[in-house]
Design an enzyme around this catalytic site. Structure first.
Site, short mmCIF file in Angstrom:
data_model
loop_
_atom_site.label_atom_id
_atom_site.label_comp_id
_atom_site.label_asym_id
_atom_site.label_seq_id
_atom_site.Cartn_x
_atom_site.Cartn_y
_atom_site.Cartn_z
CE LYS A 46 43.79 -45.07 57.04
NZ LYS A 46 43.52 -44.32 55.78
CG LEU A 94 50.04 -43.36 56.09
CD1 LEU A 94 48.69 -43.13 56.76
CD2 LEU A 94 49.93 -43.18 54.59
CD GLU A 95 54.67 -36.10 54.56
OE1 GLU A 95 55.14 -34.96 54.69
OE2 GLU A 95 54.09 -36.49 53.52
CE1 TYR A 96 52.06 -37.12 64.05
CE2 TYR A 96 54.15 -35.98 64.36
CZ TYR A 96 52.86 -36.27 64.78
OH TYR A 96 52.37 -35.70 65.93
CB ALA A 97 50.45 -34.23 58.93
CG ASP A 140 35.71 -37.98 50.93
OD1 ASP A 140 34.82 -37.11 51.03
OD2 ASP A 140 35.86 -38.88 51.76
CG ASP A 158 40.75 -41.31 53.30
OD1 ASP A 158 40.86 -42.30 52.53
OD2 ASP A 158 39.85 -41.23 54.14
#
Length: 243
Positions: A46, A94-97, A140, A158
Protein backbone atom coordinates in the site's frame (compact mmCIF):
# COMPACT_ATOMS: atom_id res chain seq x y z
CA UNK A 1 8.89 -14.30 4.71
CA UNK A 2 11.29 -11.81 6.29
CA UNK A 3 10.78 -11.25 10.01
CA UNK A 4 8.35 -8.36 10.34
CA UNK A 5 7.52 -8.87 14.02
CA UNK A 6 8.84 -5.43 14.90
CA UNK A 7 6.83 -4.03 12.00
CA UNK A 8 9.28 -1.33 10.92
CA UNK A 9 11.76 -2.80 8.46
CA UNK A 10 14.35 -0.15 7.53
CA UNK A 11 16.51 -2.64 5.61
CA UNK A 12 13.82 -3.22 3.01
CA UNK A 13 12.87 -1.15 -0.04
CA UNK A 14 10.72 -1.34 -3.15
CA UNK A 15 13.68 -3.03 -4.83
CA UNK A 16 13.11 -5.97 -2.47
CA UNK A 17 9.93 -6.80 -4.38
CA UNK A 18 8.78 -7.74 -7.85
CA UNK A 19 5.80 -5.41 -8.13
CA UNK A 20 2.76 -6.50 -10.09
CA UNK A 21 -0.53 -4.91 -11.04
CA UNK A 22 -2.55 -2.31 -9.20
CA UNK A 23 -5.27 -4.01 -7.11
CA UNK A 24 -6.78 -1.05 -5.31
CA UNK A 25 -6.67 2.65 -4.67
CA UNK A 26 -7.69 5.19 -2.06
CA UNK A 27 -7.47 8.85 -1.25
CA UNK A 28 -3.76 8.71 -0.43
CA UNK A 29 -2.35 6.20 -2.89
CA UNK A 30 -2.59 2.79 -4.50
CA UNK A 31 -2.23 -0.87 -3.59
CA UNK A 32 -0.15 -3.32 -5.63
CA UNK A 33 0.33 -7.06 -5.53
CA UNK A 34 4.00 -7.86 -5.02
CA UNK A 35 6.38 -10.77 -4.51
CA UNK A 36 9.27 -10.54 -2.09
CA UNK A 37 12.40 -11.53 -4.00
CA UNK A 38 14.05 -13.37 -1.10
CA UNK A 39 11.49 -16.15 -0.74
CA UNK A 40 8.72 -15.40 -3.27
CA UNK A 41 6.19 -14.53 -0.56
CA UNK A 42 3.15 -12.75 -2.04
CA UNK A 43 2.03 -9.55 -0.30
CA UNK A 44 0.10 -6.37 -0.98
CA UNK A 45 2.01 -3.07 -0.94
CA UNK A 46 0.00 0.00 0.00
CA UNK A 47 1.85 3.07 -1.28
CA UNK A 48 0.71 6.25 0.45
CA UNK A 49 1.75 9.67 -0.82
CA UNK A 50 3.46 11.54 2.01
CA UNK A 51 2.66 14.83 0.32
CA UNK A 52 -1.05 13.95 0.22
CA UNK A 53 -1.06 12.74 3.82
CA UNK A 54 0.42 16.05 4.96
CA UNK A 55 -1.95 18.05 2.78
CA UNK A 56 -4.97 16.27 4.28
CA UNK A 57 -3.58 16.31 7.84
CA UNK A 58 -3.85 12.53 7.84
CA UNK A 59 -0.54 11.66 9.51
CA UNK A 60 -2.33 10.91 12.78
CA UNK A 61 -4.80 8.67 10.95
CA UNK A 62 -1.92 6.71 9.46
CA UNK A 63 -0.16 6.44 12.81
CA UNK A 64 -3.32 4.96 14.35
CA UNK A 65 -3.69 2.50 11.48
CA UNK A 66 -0.12 1.26 11.91
CA UNK A 67 -0.23 1.11 15.71
CA UNK A 68 -3.54 -0.73 15.80
CA UNK A 69 -3.18 -3.15 12.92
CA UNK A 70 0.40 -4.13 13.78
CA UNK A 71 -0.76 -5.52 17.12
CA UNK A 72 -3.80 -7.47 15.93
CA UNK A 73 -3.56 -11.22 15.39
CA UNK A 74 -6.80 -12.80 14.22
CA UNK A 75 -7.56 -15.02 11.19
CA UNK A 76 -10.24 -12.59 10.02
CA UNK A 77 -8.18 -9.41 10.33
CA UNK A 78 -5.78 -8.41 7.56
CA UNK A 79 -2.21 -8.63 8.86
CA UNK A 80 0.08 -5.63 8.69
CA UNK A 81 3.45 -7.30 8.10
CA UNK A 82 5.65 -4.23 8.09
CA UNK A 83 6.20 -0.72 6.80
CA UNK A 84 8.93 1.48 5.44
CA UNK A 85 9.44 4.87 3.84
CA UNK A 86 10.98 5.45 0.44
CA UNK A 87 11.20 8.66 -1.54
CA UNK A 88 7.81 10.39 -1.33
CA UNK A 89 5.89 7.32 -0.18
CA UNK A 90 5.06 5.63 3.08
CA UNK A 91 4.59 1.94 2.29
CA UNK A 92 2.60 -0.66 4.23
CA UNK A 93 3.38 -4.35 3.68
CA UNK A 94 0.07 -6.17 4.02
CA UNK A 95 -1.26 -9.69 3.86
CA UNK A 96 -2.58 -10.40 0.38
CA UNK A 97 -6.28 -11.29 0.06
CA UNK A 98 -6.49 -12.81 -3.40
CA UNK A 99 -10.25 -12.47 -3.99
CA UNK A 100 -10.29 -8.76 -3.24
CA UNK A 101 -13.07 -6.63 -1.79
CA UNK A 102 -16.41 -8.03 -0.71
CA UNK A 103 -17.83 -4.91 -2.36
CA UNK A 104 -16.74 -6.12 -5.80
CA UNK A 105 -18.29 -9.52 -5.18
CA UNK A 106 -21.59 -7.82 -4.36
CA UNK A 107 -21.40 -5.78 -7.55
CA UNK A 108 -21.28 -9.02 -9.52
CA UNK A 109 -23.83 -11.06 -7.59
CA UNK A 110 -26.21 -8.36 -6.36
CA UNK A 111 -26.81 -10.20 -3.12
CA UNK A 112 -25.64 -13.35 -1.36
CA UNK A 113 -27.48 -16.46 -0.33
CA UNK A 114 -28.21 -16.64 3.38
CA UNK A 115 -25.81 -19.53 4.01
CA UNK A 116 -22.85 -17.67 2.55
CA UNK A 117 -23.83 -14.34 4.11
CA UNK A 118 -24.20 -15.95 7.55
CA UNK A 119 -20.72 -17.43 7.25
CA UNK A 120 -19.21 -14.04 6.46
CA UNK A 121 -21.18 -12.31 9.21
CA UNK A 122 -20.03 -14.91 11.76
CA UNK A 123 -16.39 -14.36 10.81
CA UNK A 124 -16.73 -10.58 11.06
CA UNK A 125 -18.54 -10.87 14.40
CA UNK A 126 -15.71 -13.00 15.81
CA UNK A 127 -13.11 -10.49 14.61
CA UNK A 128 -15.07 -7.58 16.09
CA UNK A 129 -15.36 -9.40 19.41
CA UNK A 130 -11.58 -9.80 19.36
CA UNK A 131 -10.80 -6.13 18.67
CA UNK A 132 -13.41 -4.94 21.17
CA UNK A 133 -11.71 -7.01 23.86
CA UNK A 134 -8.60 -5.01 23.00
CA UNK A 135 -10.58 -1.76 23.33
CA UNK A 136 -10.42 -1.02 19.61
CA UNK A 137 -13.42 0.20 17.64
CA UNK A 138 -13.22 -0.12 13.87
CA UNK A 139 -15.89 2.51 13.04
CA UNK A 140 -16.02 1.80 9.31
CA UNK A 141 -17.32 -1.72 8.72
CA UNK A 142 -18.52 -1.82 5.11
CA UNK A 143 -18.00 -4.06 2.04
CA UNK A 144 -15.13 -1.90 0.74
CA UNK A 145 -13.14 -2.59 3.92
CA UNK A 146 -13.74 -6.35 3.91
CA UNK A 147 -11.39 -8.50 1.83
CA UNK A 148 -11.62 -12.17 0.89
CA UNK A 149 -8.70 -14.58 0.68
CA UNK A 150 -8.27 -17.71 -1.46
CA UNK A 151 -10.01 -19.82 1.19
CA UNK A 152 -13.06 -17.56 1.08
CA UNK A 153 -12.25 -16.18 4.52
CA UNK A 154 -13.10 -12.58 5.39
CA UNK A 155 -10.30 -10.20 6.32
CA UNK A 156 -11.22 -6.90 7.99
CA UNK A 157 -8.98 -4.14 6.64
CA UNK A 158 -8.44 -0.39 6.91
CA UNK A 159 -8.11 0.53 10.57
CA UNK A 160 -7.27 4.11 9.67
CA UNK A 161 -10.47 5.49 11.15
CA UNK A 162 -10.38 3.40 14.34
CA UNK A 163 -10.63 4.79 17.86
CA UNK A 164 -10.49 8.56 17.54
CA UNK A 165 -12.18 9.65 14.33
CA UNK A 166 -15.86 9.91 13.48
CA UNK A 167 -15.47 9.61 9.71
CA UNK A 168 -17.40 6.73 8.17
CA UNK A 169 -19.64 5.88 5.24
CA UNK A 170 -23.07 7.42 5.75
CA UNK A 171 -25.09 4.25 5.06
CA UNK A 172 -23.37 2.30 7.84
CA UNK A 173 -23.08 4.82 10.68
CA UNK A 174 -25.11 4.42 13.86
CA UNK A 175 -27.71 6.76 15.41
CA UNK A 176 -25.21 7.78 18.10
CA UNK A 177 -22.79 9.09 15.49
CA UNK A 178 -25.57 10.82 13.56
CA UNK A 179 -26.75 12.57 16.71
CA UNK A 180 -23.26 13.37 17.98
CA UNK A 181 -23.74 11.35 21.17
CA UNK A 182 -21.20 9.41 23.18
CA UNK A 183 -20.75 5.92 21.84
CA UNK A 184 -18.89 2.67 22.34
CA UNK A 185 -18.03 -0.52 20.47
CA UNK A 186 -21.72 -1.20 19.77
CA UNK A 187 -21.51 1.15 16.79
CA UNK A 188 -19.57 -1.63 15.04
CA UNK A 189 -22.45 -4.01 15.75
CA UNK A 190 -24.87 -1.54 14.22
CA UNK A 191 -22.71 -1.45 11.09
CA UNK A 192 -22.65 -5.25 11.13
CA UNK A 193 -26.45 -5.30 11.08
CA UNK A 194 -26.51 -2.88 8.14
CA UNK A 195 -23.91 -5.02 6.39
CA UNK A 196 -26.01 -8.14 6.95
CA UNK A 197 -28.97 -6.36 5.35
CA UNK A 198 -26.77 -5.32 2.43
CA UNK A 199 -25.42 -8.83 1.84
CA UNK A 200 -28.89 -10.35 1.83
CA UNK A 201 -30.76 -7.70 -0.16
CA UNK A 202 -28.18 -5.88 -2.28
CA UNK A 203 -29.18 -2.52 -0.78
CA UNK A 204 -28.71 -0.74 2.53
CA UNK A 205 -31.70 -0.22 4.85
CA UNK A 206 -31.34 3.55 5.03
CA UNK A 207 -31.38 4.86 1.48
CA UNK A 208 -33.08 8.22 1.20
CA UNK A 209 -32.64 11.08 -1.25
CA UNK A 210 -30.27 13.50 0.44
CA UNK A 211 -28.06 13.33 3.50
CA UNK A 212 -30.55 14.97 5.86
CA UNK A 213 -33.33 12.50 5.08
CA UNK A 214 -30.93 9.58 5.53
CA UNK A 215 -29.75 10.95 8.87
CA UNK A 216 -33.35 11.18 10.09
CA UNK A 217 -34.11 7.63 9.03
CA UNK A 218 -30.98 6.31 10.77
CA UNK A 219 -31.71 8.29 13.95
CA UNK A 220 -35.19 6.72 14.12
CA UNK A 221 -33.87 3.29 13.11
CA UNK A 222 -36.67 3.02 10.59
CA UNK A 223 -36.31 0.37 7.91
CA UNK A 224 -38.30 -2.40 6.26
CA UNK A 225 -37.33 -6.04 5.82
CA UNK A 226 -37.97 -7.70 2.44
CA UNK A 227 -40.35 -10.67 2.37
CA UNK A 228 -37.71 -13.02 0.94
CA UNK A 229 -35.63 -12.92 4.14
CA UNK A 230 -35.96 -15.81 6.57
CA UNK A 231 -37.21 -15.26 10.11
CA UNK A 232 -33.72 -16.00 11.41
CA UNK A 233 -32.14 -13.38 9.15
CA UNK A 234 -34.71 -10.77 10.19
CA UNK A 235 -34.11 -11.53 13.87
CA UNK A 236 -30.34 -11.18 13.43
CA UNK A 237 -30.59 -7.84 11.62
CA UNK A 238 -33.00 -6.43 14.19
CA UNK A 239 -30.94 -7.69 17.14
CA UNK A 240 -27.86 -5.68 16.18
CA UNK A 241 -29.53 -2.56 14.76
CA UNK A 242 -31.70 -1.95 17.82
CA UNK A 243 -29.69 -1.36 20.99
Amino acid sequence: MANYNLCRVPQISLNSFDIGCNIGKGGFGKVYIAREKTNSYIVALKLLSIEQLIKENAEEQLRHEVEIQANLRHPNILRLLGYFQQSMYFILILEYAAKGELYKQLLKSGRLKEKKASRYIAQIAEALSYIHQKHVIHRDIKPENLLIDLNDEIKIADFGWSVHTKKSTLDYISPEIVEGKEHDERIDLWSLGVLCYKLLTGTTPFEETGRTATYKQIAKAEFTLPDHLSVEACDLICSVTVF
